[in-house]
Design a protein around this motif. Structure first.
Motif, PDB file in Angstrom:
ATOM      1  N   MET B 110       0.855  -0.981   0.043  1.00 10.81           N
ATOM      2  CA  MET B 110       0.149   0.019  -0.071  1.00 10.81           C
ATOM      3  C   MET B 110       0.992   1.138   0.096  1.00 10.81           C
ATOM      4  O   MET B 110       0.376   2.120  -0.454  1.00 10.81           O
ATOM      5  N   LEU B 111       2.065   1.284   0.651  1.00 11.35           N
ATOM      6  CA  LEU B 111       2.881   2.339   0.970  1.00 11.35           C
ATOM      7  C   LEU B 111       2.936   3.371  -0.361  1.00 11.35           C
ATOM      8  O   LEU B 111       2.572   4.693  -0.055  1.00 11.35           O
ATOM      9  N   PRO B 112       3.448   2.813  -1.785  1.00 14.51           N
ATOM     10  CA  PRO B 112       3.590   4.096  -2.585  1.00 14.51           C
ATOM     11  C   PRO B 112       2.289   4.597  -3.047  1.00 14.51           C
ATOM     12  O   PRO B 112       2.231   5.774  -3.604  1.00 14.51           O
ATOM     13  N   GLU B 114      -0.426   4.891  -1.052  1.00 12.53           N
ATOM     14  CA  GLU B 114      -0.760   5.904  -0.006  1.00 12.53           C
ATOM     15  C   GLU B 114       0.269   7.425  -0.196  1.00 12.53           C
ATOM     16  O   GLU B 114      -0.297   8.344   0.114  1.00 12.53           O
ATOM     17  N   LEU B 115       1.454   7.096  -0.519  1.00 18.31           N
ATOM     18  CA  LEU B 115       2.330   8.241  -0.530  1.00 18.31           C
ATOM     19  C   LEU B 115       1.737   8.935  -1.795  1.00 18.31           C
ATOM     20  O   LEU B 115       1.682  10.213  -1.793  1.00 18.31           O
TER      21      LEU B 115
END
Lengths: 830, 227
Positions: B110-112, B114-115
């Motif tokens: 999910m991180l990229p 979310e960023l």
């Protein structure tokens, strides 16, 4: 999706991983310690503000050390003001075979003008407010007095020459207590009409006369205007602003001390935060580099971390404030009885202060280094050795120390004091660092000795010298706090007690009138007690030094102000008293008797800037006399004998009102002698030193317990520093252990080396902490107890022992799981 | 070749200062990679492969020369501009996986997203995790996963935002041969599905042979192309 919710989700993930526990715990401790102290002091302030009028017993009080003149009462009546009179002095009262020193207060009909007395109909019965004071012929005694004397309501007490009936148990008076320490003597309230018959009011008796006034604010203002400019030494006017100044100043000092203890916890918590932040950063370098690869801008990374930190700070502060609120009840338990007042609910200020403390500590110690994370090089994702952050100690810890200084300033409300506190603390830290650094240097030659485990252990300490230094300072501070509580306190108290020689006088007789001298001697002789020397005592006020009026407010030190503000007891003697020695000038010869010369104690002379040949002008009962200093004396105060700051030759003071004082040792089994003496000479006061010492000791114990209570936070904060310090090197250790095990090191070897390293670190930190605790103990001994305290090898040894065992066990346990990790997993993850 | 050029360099130089004096890592590298191409950069250790990859992705700055991605000159942008561009157009797969240890497999994917501020981060990430056959391990932390599984999570993370270019740095370097093979299969499958441009750094010639083009670096210089 906005950054705030993303930051919150990250915060939740970090928290879940346990990354933030140390930070949060350290903050909670800091906030709890500051708020508990401030909740408590805020309640005291509220009490003083709310009850100020009641505390005086009137709107304006005129105080004098001589009887109130009728004109003053008349003038007050003329202006339509109500008035009441009180006289207060210490005296002995008797009940059957028992006697007790009391703080006696005689009050006129209309007392009190403001506030109310509270009395109970029987000992330990429920009390209620009443109007007015005791009727003539009766007294109200405090429950302590009645208990000591074994009497209750309805029984009689002998006060001076007359017997008075106990009509009620006094539970509180509006204008009670001259201050914490004078509360030692139990209270007794009587009517002024009975006073003449007691025969207790003698020319040289030490009596505080009060005229209480109440009424129209304008009339009060006018009286104040008329009387204030004409106040003589020994007279004063008090209004609500001045209510109980002694309690205020005692509390002020107490507050400063508690606040300081609380601030030490904050500084330690700051150190723990800084330490935990180091680990946080080293663990987040990769994360940041990856996030930058995945498209996060620098500002975004900063914002994400900043939001996380602020939210964490707020949450931890709120928890800390709640803990602080609960903890202040503990402080109440120790200190409220000493303050002797009912305490209202605290204000909201400590809540704000708690939030400020939490945020400032976090923003000062954690945020500046964390914000450097954004500068991490993105190349780190390809080559791990690249892109570490340059440690910028100044920006990282300089801001922390500055932030801490702001907190101190907030608390101390005084720049000089704040600077002194911060400088003192930094000095301690610097000292710790220097000693630790020195010890590390000493360790170097040992690296080549011993077996493999020993070498690894020792090598690890000195190789990681930067880390070791920080760890030693961290452990040292924690151990210092522990040692101060555990060892130094005990040493100080016993030192203080040992100072009293076994055969020191344990009974003092005060207020012996000149015509009673022979009677007292004969009485004692008849009772089989060798009559001691009786010293004459003349009460005088210092008016001038070398012809210039003495203005207390112009004197430099508090002690000097106190010394000149009260009356001196002057004495005369033919010979130098035992325990005294002339240090300059010369003692008088018989030919000098009656000449205007005096001998002054050297510390007093130093305090007031006096030397041989200076002249002092004293006021004795309205008459002035001037005498020249002909000698300076050193007094061995520890003899606990009756001693005098100022002594004159015989013949100079004889014409003034005089009474006599003496002290002697009376074995406990001969106690009944004193009962008979008080019956025969009712005006003579017997001071039982043992009782007073016990009471003083109780108070000191209570204050120490309160301080210790606050220091619990300090110790907790110290433990957090230790924990954070162990954690800070954990990752490095895990990797190292993995490499060593791959190279064939056995588990037992690694275990021994870890144990050796931490035990060694603990040993050294214990020594460092003990040295610091000893130094602080010396300062406390000098400043608070006026003692010379020399920390001995016992302190150092216990420091080293506690350190070696405590840090050895904690460090080994904390690091042990390093050995349980399969080396390959560690190395692959690296 | 008529396809659109996605990655382009002109006269790329990288020099650094070392105790022995100036060290040349890259020397005049010129290359063009078209959309959808798979390219391997091969060479011995120290030949400058990682340096080149770092420059292509805008992780580092060249001493001289230009790099453009999707027509945008990387070094005309500031560091933050390059980060934004990476977020929009570039994906990464690393030798050491580089998963965030405190995040679960799903959260890492999910991180990229979310960023980038995407609201559908969770659904998209769950879909990609399913694609790499790790849906049932979504709530596991990296340390609870095997090396191959970690690299699959990393691949899922790289493909989740549908990047234009994917840079892979020795993606099988930390894995055994069989697992490595499966990872490479997955990488090429996803690449084909999404039509991504793949730039792969490796010293494994077998792996390099699966790419359409192989560029060889030797002492910082690009050798004649083999294809």
């Amino acid at each position: 999706m906005n950054h705030f919710s993303l930051a919150l989700r990250h915060l939740h993930r970090e928290w879940r991983a346990g990354e933030l526990l140390v930070l949060a715990m350290a903050l909670i401790i800091a906030v709890a310690s500051v708020t508990s102290v401030n909740f408590f002091t805020s309640r005291i302030h509220q009490a003083l503000a709310g009850q100020a009028n009641d505390l005086l017993g009137g709107d304006l009080v005129y105080l004098s050390d001589s009887a109130i003149k009728a004109q003053r009462v008349a003038r007050a009546a003329e202006l339509g003001l109500q008035s009441a009179k009180t006289l207060e002095f210490p005296t002995m009262v008797l009940a059957g075979e028992k006697n007790q020193l009391v703080a006696l207060k005689a009050v006129s009909d209309s007392y009190p003008l403001r506030g109310q007395n509270r009395v109970a109909p029987k000992l330990f019965a429920a009390d209620a407010a009443v109007t007015g004071g005791p009727e003539p012929g009766t007294v109200w005694g405090g429950s302590r007095l009645l208990t000591i004397l074994g009497v209750d309501v309805g029984d009689e007490l002998t006060v001076g020459n007359i017997d008075l009936k106990v009509a009620a148990v006094l539970t509180s008076e509006p204008d009670q207590s001259e201050g914490v320490l004078l509360n030692i003597a139990p209270r007794l309230l009587m009517h002024t009409d009975d006073l003449p018959a007691t025969g207790l009011v003698q020319p040289a008796s030490r009596i505080v006369y009060r005229l209480l006034l109440a009424g129209d604010a304008e009339a009060i203002g006018q009286i104040r205007q008329e009387w204030e400019p004409k106040l003589k030494p020994g007279e004063s006017l008090l209004d609500v602003q001045d209510a109980r100044p002694e309690v205020r100043s005692a509390l002020k000092r107490g507050e400063h001390f508690l606040a300081l203890a609380a601030l030490v916890s904050v500084l330690l918590a700051g150190a723990a935060v800084a330490m935990a932040t180091r680990r946080f950063i080293s663990r987040h370098l990769d994360n940041c580099a990856i996030m930058r690869c995945l498209g996060a801008e620098q500002a975004m990374i900063s914002r994400l971390y900043l939001i996380q930190m602020v939210v964490l700070g707020l949450l931890a502060s709120v928890v800390g404030i709640a803990v602080g609120y609960l903890a202040q009840w503990g402080l109440m338990f120790f200190l409220a009885p000493l303050a002797g007042i009912d305490l209202p609910a605290p204000s909201l200020w400590p809540v704000a202060l708690g939030l400020i403390t939490g945020m400032v500590t976090l923003l000062g110690f954690a945020v500046p280094p964390i914000l450097q994370l954004k500068d991490v090089s993105t190349m780190r994702v390809l080559r791990r050795d690249l892109g570490g952050l340059k440690a910028n100690a100044l920006s990282a810890y300089g801001i922390g120390i500055l932030a801490f200084m702001v907190l101190v300033l907030f608390q101390a409300q005084n720049l000089t004091l704040a600077a002194a506190i911060v400088a003192g603390l930094l000095l301690v830290l610097l000292m710790l660092a220097l000693v630790a650094g020195g010890l590390l240097l000493l360790l170097r030659p040992l690296r080549k000795k011993g077996g493999a485990a020993w070498r690894f252990g020792v090598v690890n300490i000195s190789r990681r010298s930067g880390h070791s230094l920080v760890q030693m300072v961290g452990f040292g501070v924690g151990l210092m706090a522990l040692l101060l509580l555990a060892v130094v306190r005990g040493d100080l108290l016993s030192e203080w007690e040992n100072r009293l020689p076994a055969d020191a006088p344990n009974r003092f007789l005060i207020n012996i009138q000149p015509d009673q001298l022979e009677g007292v001697r004969d009485f004692l002789r008849a009772e089989g007690v060798e009559p001691p020397l009786l010293y004459p005592m003349v009460r005088a006020r210092l008016e001038q030094i070398n012809g210039k009026p003495v203005v207390p407010s112009e004197l430099k030190t508090d002690r000097a102000k106190r010394l000149v503000a009260r009356e001196f007891n002057l004495s005369w003697a033919e010979e130098v008293q035992s325990g005294n020695a002339v240090v300059s000038g010369s003692w008088w010869q018989p030919g000098d008797y009656g000449k205007p010369i005096i001998s002054v104690e050297q510390s007093l002379a130093k305090e007031l800037g006096l030397g041989l040949g200076d002249t002092l002008t004293y006021n004795v009962a309205g008459q002035l006399f001037t005498a020249k200093i002909s000698s300076l004396r050193r007094i061995d105060w520890e003899s606990f004998k009756a001693n005098f700051f100022v002594v004159a030759p015989p013949g100079l003071l004889d014409k003034y009102p005089v009474n006599y004082i003496t002290g002697f040792y009376l074995p406990a089994e001969q106690h009944a002698v004193l009962n008979r003496m008080v019956q025969q000479f009712p005006n003579i006061m017997v001071l039982d030193v043992a009782t007073i010492l016990n009471q003083v000791r109780d108070i000191i114990e209570q204050v120490i317990m309160a301080v210790e209570y606050v220091f619990i936070f300090t110790v907790l904060a110290g433990l957090m520093v230790m924990y954070a310090t162990i954690h800070a090197t954990l990752d490095e250790r895990i990797r190292e252990a993995a490499v060593l095990r791959t190279l064939g090191a056995r588990r037992s070897q690694l275990m021994s080396s870890i144990m050796l390293e931490y035990t060694g670190l603990g040993l050294l930190s214990g020594l460092v902490g003990a040295i610091a605790a000893g130094a602080i103990g010396m300062v406390i001994a000098k400043q608070i107890f006026d003692l010379v305290y020399l920390p001995g090898p016992a302190l150092w040894l216990s420091g080293m022992l506690i350190g070696a065992i405590g840090v050895g066990v904690a460090g080994t346990l904390g690091t042990r799981f390093v050995l349980n990790q399969p080396p390959l997993k560690t190395l692959r993850g690296a | 070749m008529t396809a659109q050029i996605v990655v382009n360099t002109q006269n790329l130089h990288k020099r650094v200062m070392s105790p022995e004096g100036e060290l040349t890592l890259l020397q005049g590298v010129n290359l063009s990679i078209a959309a959808g191409e798979t390219v391997a950069i091969v060479g011995a250790s120290g030949s400058g492969k990682s340096t080149l990859l770092g420059l292509l992705a805008g992780l580092d700055e060249p001493t001289e020369g230009q790099v453009s991605i999707g027509g945008q000159d990387l070094f005309a942008l500031d560091e933050d501009g390059r980060a934004r561009l990476r977020g929009e157009k570039v994906g990464f797969v690393f030798q050491a996986f580089q998963l965030l240890p405190n995040l679960t497999a799903l959260e890492n994917v999910m991180l990229p997203l979310e960023l980038a501020g995407r609201h559908d981060a969770r659904q998209v990430a769950e879909g990609v995790l399913q694609r790499v056959e790790l849906a049932e391990r979504a709530s596991h932390y990296p340390k609870q996963l095997s090396g191959g599984e970690q690299q699959r999570v990393a691949i899922a993370r790289a493909f989740a935002p549908h990047p234009q270019v994917l840079f892979a740095d020795e993606p099988t370097g930390n894995l055994d041969h069989r697992t490595g093979e499966r990872i490479i299969d997955l990488l090429f499958q996803l690449n084909a599905e999404q039509g991504t441009t793949l730039v792969l750094v490796t010293h494994d010639l077998h792996l390099a042979a699966r790419c359409q083009r192989q560029l060889e670096l030797d002492e910082g210089q690009l050798q004649a192309e083999r294809s």
